[in-house]
Design a protein around this motif. Structure first.
Motif, PDB file in Angstrom:
ATOM      1  N   PHE A   1       0.836  -1.116   0.140  1.00  0.00           N
ATOM      2  CA  PHE A   1       0.024  -0.042  -0.050  1.00  0.00           C
ATOM      3  C   PHE A   1       0.835   1.244  -0.018  1.00  0.00           C
ATOM      4  CE2 PHE A   1      -3.058  -2.838   1.067  1.00  0.00           C
ATOM      5  CZ  PHE A   1      -4.453  -2.241   0.423  1.00  0.00           C
ATOM      6  N   PHE A   2       2.122   1.215   0.342  1.00  0.00           N
ATOM      7  CA  PHE A   2       3.101   2.340   0.006  1.00  0.00           C
ATOM      8  C   PHE A   2       4.221   1.977  -0.815  1.00  0.00           C
ATOM      9  CE2 PHE A   2       0.534   2.785   4.089  1.00  0.00           C
ATOM     10  CZ  PHE A   2       0.515   4.292   4.222  1.00  0.00           C
ATOM     11  N   SER A   3       3.726   1.501  -2.002  1.00  0.00           N
ATOM     12  CA  SER A   3       4.800   1.037  -3.018  1.00  0.00           C
ATOM     13  C   SER A   3       5.780   2.166  -3.330  1.00  0.00           C
ATOM     14  CB  SER A   3       4.023   0.532  -4.072  1.00  0.00           C
ATOM     15  OG  SER A   3       3.065   1.511  -4.736  1.00  0.00           O
ATOM     16  N   ASP A   4       5.456   3.556  -3.145  1.00  0.00           N
ATOM     17  CA  ASP A   4       6.454   4.471  -3.741  1.00  0.00           C
ATOM     18  C   ASP A   4       6.861   5.180  -2.371  1.00  0.00           C
ATOM     19  OD1 ASP A   4       4.019   5.590  -2.989  1.00  0.00           O
ATOM     20  OD2 ASP A   4       3.899   6.993  -4.601  1.00  0.00           O
ATOM     21  N   TRP A   5       7.043   4.404  -1.538  1.00  0.00           N
ATOM     22  CA  TRP A   5       7.767   4.815  -0.144  1.00  0.00           C
ATOM     23  C   TRP A   5       8.991   3.742   0.000  1.00  0.00           C
ATOM     24  CZ3 TRP A   5       5.864   8.609   3.588  1.00  0.00           C
ATOM     25  CH2 TRP A   5       4.832   9.421   3.077  1.00  0.00           C
ATOM     26  N   THR A   6      10.015   4.277   0.694  1.00  0.00           N
ATOM     27  CA  THR A   6      10.848   3.411   1.252  1.00  0.00           C
ATOM     28  C   THR A   6      10.511   2.985   2.726  1.00  0.00           C
ATOM     29  OG1 THR A   6      12.634   4.827   0.014  1.00  0.00           O
ATOM     30  CG2 THR A   6      13.384   3.366   1.993  1.00  0.00           C
ATOM     31  N   VAL A   7      10.328   1.821   2.742  1.00  0.00           N
ATOM     32  CA  VAL A   7       9.962   1.334   4.124  1.00  0.00           C
ATOM     33  C   VAL A   7      11.156   0.263   4.806  1.00  0.00           C
ATOM     34  CG1 VAL A   7       8.359  -0.304   5.481  1.00  0.00           C
ATOM     35  CG2 VAL A   7       7.650   0.751   3.190  1.00  0.00           C
ATOM     36  N   LYS A   8      11.433   0.787   5.933  1.00  0.00           N
ATOM     37  CA  LYS A   8      12.481   0.272   6.761  1.00  0.00           C
ATOM     38  C   LYS A   8      11.802  -0.416   8.146  1.00  0.00           C
ATOM     39  CE  LYS A   8      16.119   3.252   4.967  1.00  0.00           C
ATOM     40  NZ  LYS A   8      17.169   4.419   5.289  1.00  0.00           N
ATOM     41  N   VAL A   9      12.648  -1.524   8.569  1.00  0.00           N
ATOM     42  CA  VAL A   9      12.097  -1.991   9.663  1.00  0.00           C
ATOM     43  C   VAL A   9      13.084  -1.514  10.642  1.00  0.00           C
ATOM     44  CG1 VAL A   9      11.830  -4.093  11.253  1.00  0.00           C
ATOM     45  CG2 VAL A   9      11.110  -4.109   8.814  1.00  0.00           C
ATOM     46  N   LEU A  10      12.681  -0.558  11.869  1.00  0.00           N
ATOM     47  CA  LEU A  10      13.642  -0.048  12.829  1.00  0.00           C
ATOM     48  C   LEU A  10      13.684  -1.040  14.013  1.00  0.00           C
ATOM     49  CD1 LEU A  10      12.717   3.728  12.670  1.00  0.00           C
ATOM     50  CD2 LEU A  10      14.609   2.452  11.532  1.00  0.00           C
ATOM     51  N   ASN A  11      12.798  -1.810  14.246  1.00  0.00           N
ATOM     52  CA  ASN A  11      12.636  -2.545  15.476  1.00  0.00           C
ATOM     53  C   ASN A  11      11.562  -3.695  15.099  1.00  0.00           C
ATOM     54  OD1 ASN A  11      12.984  -3.779  18.103  1.00  0.00           O
ATOM     55  ND2 ASN A  11      14.060  -1.959  18.551  1.00  0.00           N
ATOM     56  N   ALA A  12      11.696  -4.825  15.845  1.00  0.00           N
ATOM     57  CA  ALA A  12      10.641  -5.866  15.706  1.00  0.00           C
ATOM     58  C   ALA A  12      10.787  -6.748  16.820  1.00  0.00           C
ATOM     59  CB  ALA A  12      10.925  -6.638  14.500  1.00  0.00           C
ATOM     60  N   LYS A  13       9.569  -7.493  17.130  1.00  0.00           N
ATOM     61  CA  LYS A  13       9.702  -8.366  17.960  1.00  0.00           C
ATOM     62  C   LYS A  13       8.493  -9.453  17.557  1.00  0.00           C
ATOM     63  CE  LYS A  13       6.981  -7.397  22.069  1.00  0.00           C
ATOM     64  NZ  LYS A  13       6.175  -8.722  22.328  1.00  0.00           N
ATOM     65  N   ASP A  14       8.582 -10.755  18.011  1.00  0.00           N
ATOM     66  CA  ASP A  14       7.308 -11.776  17.915  1.00  0.00           C
ATOM     67  C   ASP A  14       6.611 -11.849  18.829  1.00  0.00           C
ATOM     68  OD1 ASP A  14       8.569 -12.658  15.315  1.00  0.00           O
ATOM     69  OD2 ASP A  14      10.002 -13.800  16.409  1.00  0.00           O
ATOM     70  N   VAL A  15       5.379 -12.468  18.643  1.00  0.00           N
ATOM     71  CA  VAL A  15       4.403 -12.732  19.902  1.00  0.00           C
ATOM     72  C   VAL A  15       5.006 -13.303  20.879  1.00  0.00           C
ATOM     73  CG1 VAL A  15       2.330 -13.724  20.291  1.00  0.00           C
ATOM     74  CG2 VAL A  15       2.432 -12.542  17.917  1.00  0.00           C
ATOM     75  N   HIS A  16       4.700 -13.019  22.003  1.00  0.00           N
ATOM     76  CA  HIS A  16       5.391 -13.697  23.146  1.00  0.00           C
ATOM     77  C   HIS A  16       4.081 -14.631  23.955  1.00  0.00           C
ATOM     78  CE1 HIS A  16       7.576 -14.453  26.851  1.00  0.00           C
ATOM     79  NE2 HIS A  16       6.590 -13.851  27.609  1.00  0.00           N
ATOM     80  N   LEU A  17       4.401 -15.776  24.118  1.00  0.00           N
ATOM     81  CA  LEU A  17       3.576 -16.610  24.808  1.00  0.00           C
ATOM     82  C   LEU A  17       3.970 -17.330  25.825  1.00  0.00           C
ATOM     83  CD1 LEU A  17       1.063 -17.962  21.925  1.00  0.00           C
ATOM     84  CD2 LEU A  17       0.257 -16.478  23.789  1.00  0.00           C
ATOM     85  N   VAL A  18       3.401 -17.329  27.126  1.00  0.00           N
ATOM     86  CA  VAL A  18       3.932 -18.185  28.298  1.00  0.00           C
ATOM     87  C   VAL A  18       3.473 -19.571  28.031  1.00  0.00           C
ATOM     88  CG1 VAL A  18       3.903 -18.366  30.776  1.00  0.00           C
ATOM     89  CG2 VAL A  18       4.029 -15.999  29.561  1.00  0.00           C
ATOM     90  N   GLU A  19       4.383 -20.474  27.600  1.00  0.00           N
ATOM     91  CA  GLU A  19       3.961 -21.818  27.708  1.00  0.00           C
ATOM     92  C   GLU A  19       3.967 -22.371  28.908  1.00  0.00           C
ATOM     93  OE1 GLU A  19       2.982 -22.696  24.882  1.00  0.00           O
ATOM     94  OE2 GLU A  19       3.821 -21.328  23.364  1.00  0.00           O
ATOM     95  N   ASN A  20       4.734 -22.521  29.841  1.00  0.00           N
ATOM     96  CA  ASN A  20       4.947 -22.972  31.209  1.00  0.00           C
ATOM     97  C   ASN A  20       4.324 -22.045  32.031  1.00  0.00           C
ATOM     98  OD1 ASN A  20       5.398 -24.137  33.754  1.00  0.00           O
ATOM     99  ND2 ASN A  20       7.491 -24.756  33.130  1.00  0.00           N
ATOM    100  N   ARG A  21       3.119 -22.585  32.739  1.00  0.00           N
ATOM    101  CA  ARG A  21       2.211 -21.881  33.414  1.00  0.00           C
ATOM    102  C   ARG A  21       2.457 -22.079  35.021  1.00  0.00           C
ATOM    103  NH1 ARG A  21      -3.580 -19.968  31.564  1.00  0.00           N
ATOM    104  NH2 ARG A  21      -3.441 -19.765  33.881  1.00  0.00           N
ATOM    105  N   HIS A  22       3.501 -22.870  35.378  1.00  0.00           N
ATOM    106  CA  HIS A  22       3.656 -23.057  36.766  1.00  0.00           C
ATOM    107  C   HIS A  22       3.879 -21.867  37.652  1.00  0.00           C
ATOM    108  CE1 HIS A  22       4.617 -25.453  40.218  1.00  0.00           C
ATOM    109  NE2 HIS A  22       5.877 -24.942  40.315  1.00  0.00           N
ATOM    110  N   LEU A  23       4.803 -21.193  37.231  1.00  0.00           N
ATOM    111  CA  LEU A  23       5.090 -20.049  38.112  1.00  0.00           C
ATOM    112  C   LEU A  23       4.061 -18.758  38.119  1.00  0.00           C
ATOM    113  CD1 LEU A  23       6.731 -18.168  40.023  1.00  0.00           C
ATOM    114  CD2 LEU A  23       7.922 -17.284  37.980  1.00  0.00           C
ATOM    115  N   ALA A  24       3.389 -19.133  36.705  1.00  0.00           N
ATOM    116  CA  ALA A  24       2.348 -17.693  36.373  1.00  0.00           C
ATOM    117  C   ALA A  24       1.137 -18.217  37.314  1.00  0.00           C
ATOM    118  CB  ALA A  24       2.133 -18.087  35.030  1.00  0.00           C
ATOM    119  N   ASP A  25       0.949 -19.364  37.561  1.00  0.00           N
ATOM    120  CA  ASP A  25      -0.386 -19.807  38.285  1.00  0.00           C
ATOM    121  C   ASP A  25      -0.098 -19.445  39.702  1.00  0.00           C
ATOM    122  OD1 ASP A  25      -1.624 -20.651  36.243  1.00  0.00           O
ATOM    123  OD2 ASP A  25      -1.193 -22.977  36.338  1.00  0.00           O
ATOM    124  N   GLN A  26       1.189 -19.534  40.147  1.00  0.00           N
ATOM    125  CA  GLN A  26       1.169 -19.179  41.873  1.00  0.00           C
ATOM    126  C   GLN A  26       1.210 -17.906  42.096  1.00  0.00           C
ATOM    127  OE1 GLN A  26       4.531 -21.474  43.874  1.00  0.00           O
ATOM    128  NE2 GLN A  26       5.007 -22.022  41.788  1.00  0.00           N
TER     129      GLN A  26
END
Length: 428
Positions: free
Chosen positions: A325-350
């Protein structure tokens, strides 16, 4: 002196630092230096890793437990009833930039670990990791992962109760383009990409051009310069605010709006539906889009956008849609992070159970949110507090505040939470 008063005394000093990058100060490093020196004088082991990263530690043996916190803040914005960098108490409420996000929790954790230090009976190492770039891409904590020992367990006191089990992925993008606009000198909007900008300044080349701009919503008018006001908010919830750029755009006659301006109107859809990014999910909710910085100067556009997405999307899909959608713009990634999910809930449940002991009537479900914390960079780390459900903190907005009664509760809960984490570390 009570733990509450110790916390307030330290918080007063931390709030005084203008620790954001556009403050034209060295306060991001200065606040780190102050905190390390303060803790060294108390008797902690301290280390300055970089100009925006350090840690303070109790203990020299045993497994490492960590509590990552941040000393930087977002810019104060406009319209405060008090000085945002002076801790003010009114009606048993503390006001100041960072009292919730995140200087209040920093103060609590240091005071509580100092109380443990006086007992000197722990067989684990307790470390408060101090970052000063959390609000601007988290490079500091990325450096920690590369350079320092990873903790075996811990939590991040930087979000909300009862607990955060997931955080959206995030892309911080820079869009640049050239465009000659005969009537326009400059547009300046925003200071930080993760805040909804509350001020838009436009300067036209001659006064006659003002005839095609609606002056109804102008907050300041000096010669060829106009200022329009919006409402600041956290980029994770842009609908809570009002982006001043779009207030400005609504005032400009469509007949003189440039092609690039019309491109940028795509970002007024805060879920990105117009560019194919809307993607609701039951836990995380929908995509959010925040155009936090929009500048036009010397015929060049500089635009920084914060996009937060759930686990139905990924970085590649989001980037491809933006480039389409911004084909005539220069697009750069300055920072990125993936989705974070807590898989082991042992401490979280406490930790959830601990919170429920203090607040048995609050049955709020664990949270999956758009906000980003340092927890994203540590396996199975959760964000635990400090905001209580149905409490307005005004973090990232004007008049950020914390009730003294809430601060007292935080001290109680985090004191018990530290003991839970210590016991977990002993089992590893």
């Amino acid at each position: 002196m009570t733990l509450l008063q110790e916390t307030i005394d330290l918080l007063k000093k931390l709030v005084s630092y203008h620790s954001y990058p556009t403050s034209n100060t060295t306060d991001q490093e200065d606040i780190l230096d102050f905190t390390l020196e303060y803790c060294s004088e108390l008797g902690f082991i301290v280390k300055k890793v970089t100009s925006t990263l350090g840690w303070v530690q109790l203990g020299v043996e045993g497994p490492l437990v960590a509590f990552p916190v941040h000393l930087d803040v977002v810019p104060p914005g406009n319209g405060w009833a008090t000085n945002p960098f002076t801790l003010v108490e009114q009606d048993r409420t503390l006001y100041g930039r960072g009292v919730y996000d995140n200087k209040g929790p920093v103060s609590v954790m240091i005071v509580l670990l100092n109380e443990l230090r006086k007992r000197n009976r722990e067989d684990v190492r307790l470390r408060v990791i101090l970052g000063a770039q959390e609000e601007t891409g988290m490079e500091c904590i990325q450096q920690y992962i590369l350079l320092e020992e990873k903790p075996v367990t811990g939590f991040v006191p930087d979000a909300m109760f009862p607990i955060v089990l997931g955080e959206k992925g995030r892309l911080h993008l820079l869009l640049e383009s050239k465009e000659e606009i005969t009537w326009l000198d400059e547009i300046l909007v925003g200071e930080q990409v993760n805040s909804v900008p509350d001020r838009a300044t436009i300067r036209v080349k001659n006064k006659q051009e003002l005839d095609r701009i609606d002056l109804t919503g102008v907050s300041s008018h000096v010669d060829e310069m106009l200022v329009y006001q919006g409402v600041s908010a956290h980029a994770a919830k842009p609908s809570v605010g009002k982006n001043a750029f779009f207030v400005l755009m609504a005032a400009i006659d469509p007949s003189i709006q440039s092609d690039k301006m019309k491109n940028l109107l795509q970002f007024s859809d805060l879920n990105g539906e117009g560019i194919g990014l809307s993607c609701p999910e039951s836990r995380f909710g929908n995509t959010t889009v925040n155009a936090g910085i929009i500048n036009f100067k010397e015929n060049k556009w500089h635009v920084e956008v914060d996009i937060r997405f759930n686990n139905k999307l990924n970085q590649e899909i989001v980037l491809r849609k933006i480039q389409q959608f911004f084909s005539d713009w220069t697009v750069k990634v300055l920072n990125a992070k993936d989705v974070h999910l807590v898989e082991n809930r042992h401490l979280a449940d406490q930790l959830i159970s601990l919170y429920r002991r203090y607040y048995p009537t609050d049955q709020t479900e664990p949270i999956y949110m758009g906000g980003s914390t340092y927890a994203s960079y540590f396996d199975n780390f959760t964000a635990f507090g400090p905001r209580f459900p149905d409490t307005r903190t005004h973090a990232h907005g004007k008049n950020e505040r914390m009730k003294l009664s809430d601060l007292e509760k935080l001290i109680q809960i985090y004191k018990d939470a530290i003991q839970i984490v210590i016991e977990e570390a002993r089992k590893i």
